[in-house]
Write an enzyme that holds these catalytic residues in place. Structure first.
Site, PDB file in Angstrom:
ATOM      1  N   ASN A 161      31.990  41.789  43.113  1.00 48.63           N
ATOM      2  CA  ASN A 161      31.928  42.745  44.225  1.00 48.63           C
ATOM      3  C   ASN A 161      33.236  42.878  44.998  1.00 48.63           C
ATOM      4  O   ASN A 161      33.483  43.912  45.617  1.00 48.63           O
ATOM      5  CB  ASN A 161      30.727  42.460  45.142  1.00 48.63           C
ATOM      6  CG  ASN A 161      30.819  41.139  45.838  1.00 48.63           C
ATOM      7  OD1 ASN A 161      31.583  40.262  45.445  1.00 48.63           O
ATOM      8  ND2 ASN A 161      30.034  40.972  46.885  1.00 48.63           N
ATOM      9  N   GLU A 260      31.183  29.860  48.598  1.00 48.75           N
ATOM     10  CA  GLU A 260      30.914  31.068  49.396  1.00 48.75           C
ATOM     11  C   GLU A 260      29.753  31.765  48.707  1.00 48.75           C
ATOM     12  O   GLU A 260      29.935  32.392  47.661  1.00 48.75           O
ATOM     13  CB  GLU A 260      32.155  31.976  49.409  1.00 48.75           C
ATOM     14  CG  GLU A 260      33.362  31.388  50.106  1.00 48.75           C
ATOM     15  CD  GLU A 260      33.214  31.313  51.621  1.00 48.75           C
ATOM     16  OE1 GLU A 260      32.238  31.846  52.160  1.00 48.75           O
ATOM     17  OE2 GLU A 260      34.082  30.690  52.252  1.00 48.75           O
ATOM     18  N   CYS A 294      28.399  40.203  50.546  1.00 46.17           N
ATOM     19  CA  CYS A 294      27.634  39.065  51.048  1.00 46.17           C
ATOM     20  C   CYS A 294      27.438  39.134  52.552  1.00 46.17           C
ATOM     21  O   CYS A 294      26.516  38.525  53.081  1.00 46.17           O
ATOM     22  CB  CYS A 294      28.355  37.781  50.678  1.00 46.17           C
ATOM     23  SG  CYS A 294      30.070  37.823  51.199  1.00 46.17           S
ATOM     24  N   GLU A 468      37.265  30.026  54.179  1.00 50.37           N
ATOM     25  CA  GLU A 468      38.427  30.692  53.578  1.00 50.37           C
ATOM     26  C   GLU A 468      39.139  31.479  54.671  1.00 50.37           C
ATOM     27  O   GLU A 468      38.499  32.113  55.509  1.00 50.37           O
ATOM     28  CB  GLU A 468      37.980  31.592  52.425  1.00 50.37           C
ATOM     29  CG  GLU A 468      37.444  30.743  51.271  1.00 50.37           C
ATOM     30  CD  GLU A 468      37.072  31.515  50.015  1.00 50.37           C
ATOM     31  OE1 GLU A 468      36.936  32.756  50.074  1.00 50.37           O
ATOM     32  OE2 GLU A 468      36.930  30.874  48.973  1.00 50.37           O
TER      33      GLU A 468
HETATM   34  P1  NAP Z   1      26.558  35.452  40.351  1.00 52.78           P
HETATM   35  O1  NAP Z   1      25.558  35.917  39.394  1.00 52.78           O
HETATM   36  O2  NAP Z   1      26.381  34.136  40.984  1.00 52.78           O
HETATM   37  O3  NAP Z   1      27.960  35.540  39.594  1.00 52.78           O
HETATM   38  C1  NAP Z   1      29.154  35.153  40.214  1.00 52.78           C
HETATM   39  C2  NAP Z   1      30.086  34.557  39.183  1.00 52.78           C
HETATM   40  O4  NAP Z   1      29.474  33.413  38.601  1.00 52.78           O
HETATM   41  C3  NAP Z   1      30.424  35.501  38.034  1.00 52.78           C
HETATM   42  O5  NAP Z   1      31.742  35.266  37.642  1.00 52.78           O
HETATM   43  C4  NAP Z   1      29.457  35.037  36.952  1.00 52.78           C
HETATM   44  O6  NAP Z   1      29.906  35.328  35.645  1.00 52.78           O
HETATM   45  C5  NAP Z   1      29.468  33.546  37.184  1.00 52.78           C
HETATM   46  N1  NAP Z   1      28.319  32.842  36.643  1.00 52.78           N
HETATM   47  C6  NAP Z   1      27.040  33.280  36.525  1.00 52.78           C
HETATM   48  N2  NAP Z   1      26.262  32.310  35.986  1.00 52.78           N
HETATM   49  C7  NAP Z   1      27.058  31.240  35.751  1.00 52.78           C
HETATM   50  C8  NAP Z   1      26.864  29.937  35.207  1.00 52.78           C
HETATM   51  N3  NAP Z   1      25.665  29.512  34.790  1.00 52.78           N
HETATM   52  N4  NAP Z   1      27.918  29.108  35.114  1.00 52.78           N
HETATM   53  C9  NAP Z   1      29.136  29.494  35.530  1.00 52.78           C
HETATM   54  N5  NAP Z   1      29.394  30.716  36.058  1.00 52.78           N
HETATM   55  C10 NAP Z   1      28.365  31.581  36.177  1.00 52.78           C
HETATM   56  O7  NAP Z   1      26.724  36.454  41.565  1.00 52.78           O
HETATM   57  P2  NAP Z   1      26.812  38.028  41.514  1.00 52.78           P
HETATM   58  O8  NAP Z   1      25.449  38.573  41.557  1.00 52.78           O
HETATM   59  O9  NAP Z   1      27.684  38.482  40.436  1.00 52.78           O
HETATM   60  O10 NAP Z   1      27.582  38.271  42.897  1.00 52.78           O
HETATM   61  C11 NAP Z   1      26.927  38.555  44.050  1.00 52.78           C
HETATM   62  C12 NAP Z   1      26.601  37.301  44.859  1.00 52.78           C
HETATM   63  O11 NAP Z   1      27.813  36.761  45.365  1.00 52.78           O
HETATM   64  C13 NAP Z   1      25.771  37.628  46.070  1.00 52.78           C
HETATM   65  O12 NAP Z   1      24.795  36.648  46.274  1.00 52.78           O
HETATM   66  C14 NAP Z   1      26.784  37.622  47.197  1.00 52.78           C
HETATM   67  O13 NAP Z   1      26.230  37.400  48.458  1.00 52.78           O
HETATM   68  C15 NAP Z   1      27.708  36.546  46.756  1.00 52.78           C
HETATM   69  N6  NAP Z   1      29.014  36.679  47.412  1.00 52.78           N
HETATM   70  C16 NAP Z   1      29.345  35.788  48.380  1.00 52.78           C
HETATM   71  C17 NAP Z   1      30.557  35.918  49.048  1.00 52.78           C
HETATM   72  C18 NAP Z   1      30.930  34.952  50.132  1.00 52.78           C
HETATM   73  O14 NAP Z   1      32.096  34.911  50.490  1.00 52.78           O
HETATM   74  N7  NAP Z   1      30.013  34.170  50.676  1.00 52.78           N
HETATM   75  C19 NAP Z   1      31.437  36.938  48.708  1.00 52.78           C
HETATM   76  C20 NAP Z   1      31.070  37.830  47.705  1.00 52.78           C
HETATM   77  C21 NAP Z   1      29.849  37.667  47.059  1.00 52.78           C
HETATM   78  P3  NAP Z   1      29.472  36.686  34.873  1.00 52.78           P
HETATM   79  O15 NAP Z   1      30.221  37.764  35.540  1.00 52.78           O
HETATM   80  O16 NAP Z   1      29.873  36.462  33.477  1.00 52.78           O
HETATM   81  O17 NAP Z   1      27.994  36.800  35.082  1.00 52.78           O
END
Ligand code: NAP
Length: 490
Positions: A161, A260, A294, A468
Site C-alpha cells: 500500500n 508496524e 493502516c 518509525e
Molecule cells: P500482509 O498480507 O501482511 O503482507 C505484507 C507483506 O508480508 C507482503 O510483502 C507479503 O508478501 C508478506 N507476507 C505475507 N505472508 C507472509 C509470510 N507468511 N511470511 C513472510 N512474509 C509474508 O499485508 P497486506 O494485506 O499486504 O498489507 C496491508 C496490511 O498492512 C494492513 O493490515 C495494514 O494496516 C498494514 N500496514 C501497516 C502499516 C503501519 O505502519 N502500521 C503501514 C502500511 C500497512 P506478498 O506480497 O508476497 O503477499
C-alpha cells in the site's frame, strides 16, 4: 518494458526487473508479472528470486556491514542526502511507477515519494546526533560510559500500500545508524523498491548496504529474513496476522523486532467541533489511497447533536470525489489493489446492511473497472457490526452515533488495534481528556493527516511495537553498550 514507455517516464532506467544484491542486478529462472490494477494488464515481468537470493542478500549485507558502520555519521549523511536529492529529482517518474503498479492517484503517489524521501533526509541529519552518556559511578575508581552502536544487518518485509515509503522509513533509519539492509517488497509492487535501489546506487551507497530481493515465495524468503543468524534485527510492515507469525519466527534466534501492523482508527466528531474542518479531516483520513492505509479512518463516531449536519456535509464532499485511473488529472479514488480486496469490502458492506445499517452513498463496484469500488457511506452502524471490528481497507465510511464522551472513548478503545485515532473538538478540557483516554500510538486532534518524518509513527496493542521516524525511530536500529572503566585510583 514496452508497456511502461507509454506511461510517460522521463528516465526509463528507473524501471528495473532484477533483484538488487551486493550492488548488482540478479536475474532468476522464473518471472512474476507486475500488473496494473486499473485494468489487470501486465506492465512488465520481473525476475522471481527465492530463498537462495535472499540468503545471498543477507550475506552481502553482512559483508558490507563493517565498512559501512565504520564510516562517520557525516559520510553516511552525505550519501543519504544524495539519495534523497535523487528521489526528489525523479519524483514524477517514481510517482508514475508507483501509480502504475499500485493504483493510487499520481498526486498522492508523488506525495508518497516526497514523504518517503523526507525520512531519508531527516535521518541523514539525525544520524549525526547518536549521543552516548556518562553516568556517575557508585565508586571513585570507576567510570560508567554508554555508547550506541548499529545493531547490524537489518532485514525487512514491506506491504503494497506504500511501496516506496514503507521501505524508506525503515532503510533511512537503519542506514543512518550504520546498519546494512535487506528488503523483500510485496509481490504486487516490486518496481518502486527496485527504482529505489537504482537511485541508491547512483547516490553512491556502497554495494551490499541496501539490497532488494523480489520474489513471490513470501514464506520461504520470510523464513530466511526472520531466522538467518546473520540478521540482527527484523522489521515488518503489514497485517497483524502475518506480523504475529513473523514475531514467533524471530523468537528462535531472539532478534530485535519492530512491527508496524494493522489499525482500526476511530474518528470522533463532538458537538463542539468545527464541522467543516471535521468533514475535511474525515475525507482525507478515510479516502486517501482508496481507504487502503493502516491509519485510515475505520469508524466515524458522531455525537447526536451534529449527526445530521455532519452526515449531510460529509456526503456532499464524498460525492464530489472523482473515481478513475490514477494517471488521469483530478482523480481522487483509484482502483483497489485486487479483485479479492473489492470482494472483501463488498461483503462487509452487505453484512452491515443486513444487520441494519443504512446505505447513504455508493455501495457498489464502479463501472471504471473490476477493482474499482465507489466511495461509500453507511449510517445506523453499531460498534459491534463486523465493519466496525475489522480493518475495512477500502473506501467505506461507517457512521456510528453516540451520546457522551465517556461512551465514545470506551467504544473507540474496544478493539485489539491501537495505531491512529482522530477527534474533533474545540473544548480544551475535553481535548486533554480524550487525547489521554484513547489507547492509540498516534492521535490527530482537529487534524486528519498526522504522519511526517519528525514525528514518531507506530502503534500500541496489536498494532505493533517500535516507532518509525523522529528521534525515537533511530533507537530501534541502535544497541546500547555500557563500558565500565575500573582501576582509576592507581
Ligand atoms: P500482509 O498480507 O501482511 O503482507 C505484507 C507483506 O508480508 C507482503 O510483502 C507479503 O508478501 C508478506 N507476507 C505475507 N505472508 C507472509 C509470510 N507468511 N511470511 C513472510 N512474509 C509474508 O499485508 P497486506 O494485506 O499486504 O498489507 C496491508 C496490511 O498492512 C494492513 O493490515 C495494514 O494496516 C498494514 N500496514 C501497516 C502499516 C503501519 O505502519 N502500521 C503501514 C502500511 C500497512 P506478498 O506480497 O508476497 O503477499
Amino acid at each position: 518494458m514496452q508497456n511502461l514507455q507509454a506511461f510517460g517516464l522521463k528516465d526509463s532506467q528507473l524501471v528495473k526487473t532484477f533483484s538488487y544484491i551486493n550492488g548488482s542486478w540478479h536475474s532468476s529462472e522464473s518471472q512474476i508479472a507486475v500488473t496494473n490494477p486499473v485494468n489487470g494488464e501486465e506492465v512488465v515481468k520481473v525476475a522471481n528470486a527465492g530463498v537462495a537470493e535472499t540468503e545471498l542478500a543477507v550475506k552481502s549485507a553482512k559483508g558490507a556491514l563493517k565498512k559501512w558502520s565504520a564510516k562517520s555519521a557525516n559520510e553516511r549523511a552525505g550519501l543519504l542526502r544524495n539519495w534523497f536529492n535523487l528521489m526528489m529529482q525523479h519524483q514524477d517518474d517514481l510517482g508514475r511507477i508507483l501509480t502504475i503498479e499500485q493504483g493510487k492517484p499520481l498526486a498522492e503517489a508523488k506525495g508518497e515519494i516526497a514523504y518517503g524521501a523526507a525520512f531519508i533526509e531527516w535521518f541523514a541529519e539525525e544520524g549525526k546526533r547518536v549521543y552516548g552518556d556518562t553516568i556517575p559511578a557508585p565508586s571513585g575508581d570507576k567510570r560508567i560510559i554508554v555508547i550506541k552502536q548499529p545493531v547490524g544487518v537489518v532485514a525487512s518485509i514491506t506491504p503494497w500500500n506504500f511501496p516506496n515509503a514503507m521501505i524508506a522509513r525503515k532503510a533511512a533509519a537503519a542506514l543512518a545508524a550504520g546498519c546494512t539492509f535487506v528488503v523483500r517488497p510485496a509481490t504486487q509492487t516490486p518496481l518502486s523498491a527496485l527504482a529505489m535501489a537504482e537511485l541508491a546506487e547512483r547516490a553512491g551507497i556502497p554495494a551490499g548496504v541496501f539490497n532488494v530481493v523480489v520474489g513471490d515465495d513470501a514464506r520461504g524468503m520470510g523464513e530466511v529474513l526472520t531466522q538467518h543468524p546473520d540478521v540482527a534485527k527484523f522489521t515488518f510492515t503489514g497485517s497483524t496476522a502475518v506480523g504475529k507469525s513473523l514475531i514467533s519466527q524471530c523468537a528462535t534466534s531472539v532478534k530485535k523486532v519492530s512491527m508496524e501492523l494493522g489499525g482500526n482508527a476511530p474518528f470522533i466528531v463532538f458537538n463542539d467541533a468545527d464541522i467543516d474542518a471535521a468533514v475535511q479531516g474525515a475525507l482525507v483520513s478515510k479516502y486517501r489511497n482508496a481507504g487502503q492505509t493502516c491509519v485510515c479512518t475505520n469508524r466515524i463516531f458522531v455525537q447526536n447533536g451534529v449527526l445530521e449536519q455532519f452526515t449531510e456535509k460529509f456526503t456532499a464532499a464524498v460525492k464530489a470525489l472523482k473515481i478513475g485511473n490514477g494517471l488521469t488529472e483530478g482523480v481522487a479514488i483509484g482502483p483497489m489493489i485486487t479483485n479479492t480486496a473489492v470482494n472483501d469490502v463488498e461483503k462487509l458492506v452487505a453484512d452491515s446492511i443486513a444487520a441494519g445499517a443504512k446505505l447513504v452513498l455508493g455501495g457498489k463496484r464502479d463501472q471504471a473497472g473490476d477493482c474499482f469500488y465507489q466511495p461509500t457511506i453507511l449510517t445506523n452502524v453499531t460498534n459491534n457490526m463486523p465493519i466496525a471490528s475489522n480493518e475495512i481497507f477500502g473506501p467505506v465510511s461507517p457512521i456510528i452515533a453516540f451520546d457522551n464522551e465517556e461512551d465514545v472513548i470506551a467504544m473507540a478503545n474496544c478493539t485489539e488495534y491501537g495505531l491512529a485515532a482522530y477527534f474533533y473538538s474545540r473544548d480544551i478540557g475535553r481535548i486533554w481528556r480524550v487525547a489521554e483516554g484513547l489507547e492509540y500510538g498516534m492521535v490527530g486532534i482537529n487534524e486528519g493527516i498526522i504522519s511526517n518524518a519528525a514525528a514518531p509513527f507506530g502503534g500500541v496493542k496489536q498494532s505493533g511495537n517500535g516507532r518509525e521516524g523522529s528521534k525515537y525511530g533511530l533507537d530501534d536500529y541502535l544497541e546500547i553498550k555500557y563500558l565500565c572503566m575500573g582501576g582509576l585510583d592507581k
